[in-house]
Design a protein around this motif. Structure first.
Motif, PDB file in Angstrom:
ATOM      1  N   HIS A  37       0.857  -1.170   0.000  1.00  0.00           N
ATOM      2  CA  HIS A  37       0.000   0.000   0.000  1.00  0.00           C
ATOM      3  C   HIS A  37       0.899   1.227   0.000  1.00  0.00           C
ATOM      4  CE1 HIS A  37      -3.408  -2.618   1.348  1.00  0.00           C
ATOM      5  NE2 HIS A  37      -2.381  -3.328   1.750  1.00  0.00           N
ATOM      6  N   PHE A  47      -4.451   1.090  -1.584  1.00  0.00           N
ATOM      7  CA  PHE A  47      -3.975  -0.212  -2.008  1.00  0.00           C
ATOM      8  C   PHE A  47      -3.146  -0.083  -3.271  1.00  0.00           C
ATOM      9  CE2 PHE A  47      -4.004  -4.663  -2.961  1.00  0.00           C
ATOM     10  CZ  PHE A  47      -4.205  -4.759  -4.337  1.00  0.00           C
ATOM     11  N   THR A 107      -7.572  -1.255   1.971  1.00  0.00           N
ATOM     12  CA  THR A 107      -6.539  -1.210   3.001  1.00  0.00           C
ATOM     13  C   THR A 107      -7.079  -1.707   4.343  1.00  0.00           C
ATOM     14  OG1 THR A 107      -7.070   1.100   3.502  1.00  0.00           O
ATOM     15  CG2 THR A 107      -5.351   0.705   1.886  1.00  0.00           C
TER      16      THR A 107
END
Length: 123
Positions: A37, A47, A107
């Motif tokens: 990330h 991401f 994420t």
């Protein structure tokens, strides 16, 4: 206790390449899905890429498809992010994390974050 350490960041020119590494310790690496990330100043973490454990499959954000590749070496407990054709908008702190469930592209689906490595791309 899981421990992740990223390395390989640096300052480069647009069009250059970098390879980031994330070394993991503390659990069976070959069984876990890992992800990269990034977070730019003033922006939310986003991401970049994920790789599954066995018969590895890559998942890439649209913004990096065709330029970035994620890979893993289970013998070294390490994942890599090969970044080619870098752009100034790729400038960010890059972090690796372990997938915990949910969408690969979110994420929020990841935990046990590393400390990150800075990538700076100048035009």
């Amino acid at each position: 206790q899981v421990h992740l350490v990223e390395s390989g960041g640096g300052s480069v020119q647009a069009g250059d390449s970098l390879r980031l590494s994330c070394a993991a310790s503390g659990r069976t690496f070959s069984d876990i899905v890992m992800g990269w990330h990034r977070q730019a100043p003033g922006k939310e973490r986003e991401f970049v890429a994920a790789i599954t454990s066995r018969s590895p499959t890559q998942y890439l954000a649209n913004s990096v498809k065709g330029r970035f590749t994620i890979s893993r070496d289970n013998t070294k407990n390490t994942i890599y992010l090969q970044m080619n054709s870098l752009k100034p908008e790729d400038t960010a702190v890059y972090l690796c994390a372990i997938y915990r469930g949910g969408s690969f592209y979110s994420t929020n689906s990841y935990g046990y974050w590393g400390q990150g490595t800075q990538v700076t791309v100048s035009s």
